[in-house]
Design a protein around this motif. Structure first.
Motif, PDB file in Angstrom:
ATOM      1  N   TYR A 111       1.033  -1.261   0.178  1.00 56.35           N
ATOM      2  CA  TYR A 111       0.204  -0.215   0.332  1.00 56.35           C
ATOM      3  C   TYR A 111       0.598   1.506   0.044  1.00 56.35           C
ATOM      4  CZ  TYR A 111      -3.164   3.908   1.279  1.00 56.35           C
ATOM      5  OH  TYR A 111      -4.212   4.479   1.454  1.00 56.35           O
ATOM      6  N   LEU A 112       2.006   1.372   0.771  1.00 53.87           N
ATOM      7  CA  LEU A 112       2.976   2.315   1.212  1.00 53.87           C
ATOM      8  C   LEU A 112       3.469   2.132  -0.424  1.00 53.87           C
ATOM      9  CD1 LEU A 112       3.710   2.085   4.388  1.00 53.87           C
ATOM     10  CD2 LEU A 112       2.009   3.956   3.657  1.00 53.87           C
ATOM     11  N   ARG A 113       4.638   1.667  -1.221  1.00 55.41           N
ATOM     12  CA  ARG A 113       4.331   1.431  -2.324  1.00 55.41           C
ATOM     13  C   ARG A 113       3.915   2.462  -3.419  1.00 55.41           C
ATOM     14  NH1 ARG A 113       6.623  -3.510  -1.185  1.00 55.41           N
ATOM     15  NH2 ARG A 113       7.957  -4.142  -0.442  1.00 55.41           N
ATOM     16  N   GLN A 114       2.496   1.786  -3.298  1.00 57.18           N
ATOM     17  CA  GLN A 114       1.612   2.525  -4.211  1.00 57.18           C
ATOM     18  C   GLN A 114       1.384   3.872  -3.883  1.00 57.18           C
ATOM     19  OE1 GLN A 114      -1.764  -0.139  -2.932  1.00 57.18           O
ATOM     20  NE2 GLN A 114      -0.882  -1.841  -4.360  1.00 57.18           N
ATOM     21  N   ARG A 153       6.993  20.183  -4.770  1.00 60.67           N
ATOM     22  CA  ARG A 153       7.514  19.959  -3.594  1.00 60.67           C
ATOM     23  C   ARG A 153       6.767  19.141  -2.804  1.00 60.67           C
ATOM     24  NH1 ARG A 153      10.287  25.166  -1.777  1.00 60.67           N
ATOM     25  NH2 ARG A 153      11.357  25.962  -3.386  1.00 60.67           N
ATOM     26  N   PHE A 154       5.070  19.191  -3.254  1.00 59.95           N
ATOM     27  CA  PHE A 154       3.918  17.991  -2.016  1.00 59.95           C
ATOM     28  C   PHE A 154       4.201  16.492  -2.491  1.00 59.95           C
ATOM     29  CE2 PHE A 154      -0.419  17.073  -0.779  1.00 59.95           C
ATOM     30  CZ  PHE A 154       0.096  17.080   0.487  1.00 59.95           C
ATOM     31  N   SER A 155       4.145  16.369  -3.999  1.00 64.81           N
ATOM     32  CA  SER A 155       4.526  15.337  -4.322  1.00 64.81           C
ATOM     33  C   SER A 155       5.547  14.671  -4.390  1.00 64.81           C
ATOM     34  CB  SER A 155       4.332  15.597  -5.672  1.00 64.81           C
ATOM     35  OG  SER A 155       5.007  16.101  -6.620  1.00 64.81           O
ATOM     36  N   ARG A 156       7.146  15.516  -3.958  1.00 60.37           N
ATOM     37  CA  ARG A 156       8.194  14.956  -3.248  1.00 60.37           C
ATOM     38  C   ARG A 156       8.006  14.459  -2.353  1.00 60.37           C
ATOM     39  NH1 ARG A 156      11.322  18.989  -5.547  1.00 60.37           N
ATOM     40  NH2 ARG A 156      11.264  20.208  -3.345  1.00 60.37           N
ATOM     41  N   MET A 157       8.148  15.818  -1.304  1.00 55.88           N
ATOM     42  CA  MET A 157       7.489  15.583   0.278  1.00 55.88           C
ATOM     43  C   MET A 157       6.773  14.217   0.769  1.00 55.88           C
ATOM     44  SD  MET A 157       5.437  14.985   2.880  1.00 55.88           S
ATOM     45  CE  MET A 157       3.331  15.520   2.542  1.00 55.88           C
ATOM     46  N   GLN A 158       5.468  13.960  -0.364  1.00 57.34           N
ATOM     47  CA  GLN A 158       4.197  11.838  -0.781  1.00 57.34           C
ATOM     48  C   GLN A 158       5.604  11.284  -0.719  1.00 57.34           C
ATOM     49  OE1 GLN A 158       1.132  14.027  -2.776  1.00 57.34           O
ATOM     50  NE2 GLN A 158       0.313  13.695  -0.763  1.00 57.34           N
ATOM     51  N   ARG A 159       6.710  11.365  -2.340  1.00 60.99           N
ATOM     52  CA  ARG A 159       6.954  10.408  -2.216  1.00 60.99           C
ATOM     53  C   ARG A 159       7.883   9.802  -1.360  1.00 60.99           C
ATOM     54  NH1 ARG A 159      11.126  10.458  -4.190  1.00 60.99           N
ATOM     55  NH2 ARG A 159      11.084  12.668  -4.419  1.00 60.99           N
ATOM     56  N   GLU A 160       8.299  11.143  -0.786  1.00 61.64           N
ATOM     57  CA  GLU A 160       9.307  10.162   0.300  1.00 61.64           C
ATOM     58  C   GLU A 160       9.719   9.482   1.554  1.00 61.64           C
ATOM     59  OE1 GLU A 160      11.593  14.075   1.005  1.00 61.64           O
ATOM     60  OE2 GLU A 160      12.673  13.837  -1.118  1.00 61.64           O
ATOM     61  N   TRP A 164       9.633   6.002   2.961  1.00 62.24           N
ATOM     62  CA  TRP A 164      10.470   5.975   4.522  1.00 62.24           C
ATOM     63  C   TRP A 164       9.476   5.239   5.000  1.00 62.24           C
ATOM     64  CZ3 TRP A 164       7.326   6.996   8.768  1.00 62.24           C
ATOM     65  CH2 TRP A 164       8.198   7.327   9.399  1.00 62.24           C
ATOM     66  N   ALA A 165       8.118   5.275   4.916  1.00 64.33           N
ATOM     67  CA  ALA A 165       6.892   4.763   5.596  1.00 64.33           C
ATOM     68  C   ALA A 165       6.822   3.080   5.497  1.00 64.33           C
ATOM     69  CB  ALA A 165       5.910   5.468   5.624  1.00 64.33           C
ATOM     70  N   GLY A 166       7.492   2.592   3.965  1.00 63.42           N
ATOM     71  CA  GLY A 166       7.628   2.005   3.700  1.00 63.42           C
ATOM     72  C   GLY A 166       8.783   1.268   4.698  1.00 63.42           C
ATOM     73  N   ASP A 167       9.546   1.230   4.641  1.00 66.77           N
ATOM     74  CA  ASP A 167      10.759   0.800   4.890  1.00 66.77           C
ATOM     75  C   ASP A 167      10.908   0.904   6.750  1.00 66.77           C
ATOM     76  OD1 ASP A 167      11.898   0.675   2.554  1.00 66.77           O
ATOM     77  OD2 ASP A 167      13.294   2.986   3.129  1.00 66.77           O
ATOM     78  N   GLU A 168       9.623   1.058   6.992  1.00 71.97           N
ATOM     79  CA  GLU A 168       9.223   1.143   8.467  1.00 71.97           C
ATOM     80  C   GLU A 168       8.555   0.510   8.970  1.00 71.97           C
ATOM     81  OE1 GLU A 168      10.281   3.932  11.441  1.00 71.97           O
ATOM     82  OE2 GLU A 168      11.663   3.516  10.055  1.00 71.97           O
TER      83      GLU A 168
END
Length: 183
Positions: A111-114, A153-160, A164-168
């Motif tokens: 889900y987070l990767r999507q 900037r917002f889409s870049r932040m969402q992607r990053e 990160w969340a997927g790795d967590e």
């Protein structure tokens, strides 16, 4: 923000037909306020009925070119300077994140990767608009670039964040992501 004010803002720049306005939405405002053809034409009709815009010219096949009327300009200025923007606090995507503990870890990571992929795709679309957004010094070009930069900037932040969340998210592929309901 409302479609009403978006159309008034565009017409404050100069007369345009519904078709012209729809094209401007597609290349510049889709980042902040997407609109369909039926929405644009319906709202133009309501604006005309309210006396906020007027048909400036009528062309072949009933094509109307609209211009902003003085009451429409007053409404736009009032909205810009005196009406506090609604700060949306709802996010269905984040609501789902809150409950990802109810699915397997691999499903949570998927889900987070999507979400990361969706943000990356949006960022690519916005980057492609950089060449389309006016490079002039007129209001639509200057402020359009500002809005586009916010979207980038917002889409870049969402992607990053989604990466990160997927790795967590830990756990085994077949194990639940979390412990279920908080106790």
């Amino acid at each position: 923000m409302s479609l009403r004010h978006a159309l008034l803002g565009l017409l404050a720049q100069g007369p345009a037909s519904g078709y012209d306005l729809l094209k401007i939405f597609e290349i510049s405002l889709a980042n902040v306020w997407p609109a369909t053809q039926s929405q644009v034409y319906s709202e133009l009709s309501r604006l005309a009925d309210a006396g906020l815009v007027k048909a400036a010219a009528e062309g072949p096949r009933g094509r109307k070119e609209y211009s902003i009327a003085e009451p429409g300009l007053a409404e736009l200025r009032h909205w810009l300077t005196e009406v506090e923007p609604v700060r949306a606090r709802r996010s269905e995507m984040l609501l789902r994140v809150f409950f990802l503990g109810q699915v397997r870890s691999d499903q949570a990571r998927d889900y987070l990767r999507q979400q990361a992929e969706a943000a990356r795709s949006q960022q690519e679309e916005l980057t492609a608009l950089k060449g389309v957004v006016g490079q002039g010094e007129d209001d639509l070009s200057v402020y359009g670039r500002l809005a586009l930069e916010w979207g980038l900037r917002f889409s870049r932040m969402q992607r990053e964040w989604a990466e990160w969340a997927g790795d967590e998210v830990g756990g085994e592929a077949g194990a639940p992501s979390g412990q279920g309901r908080p106790g």
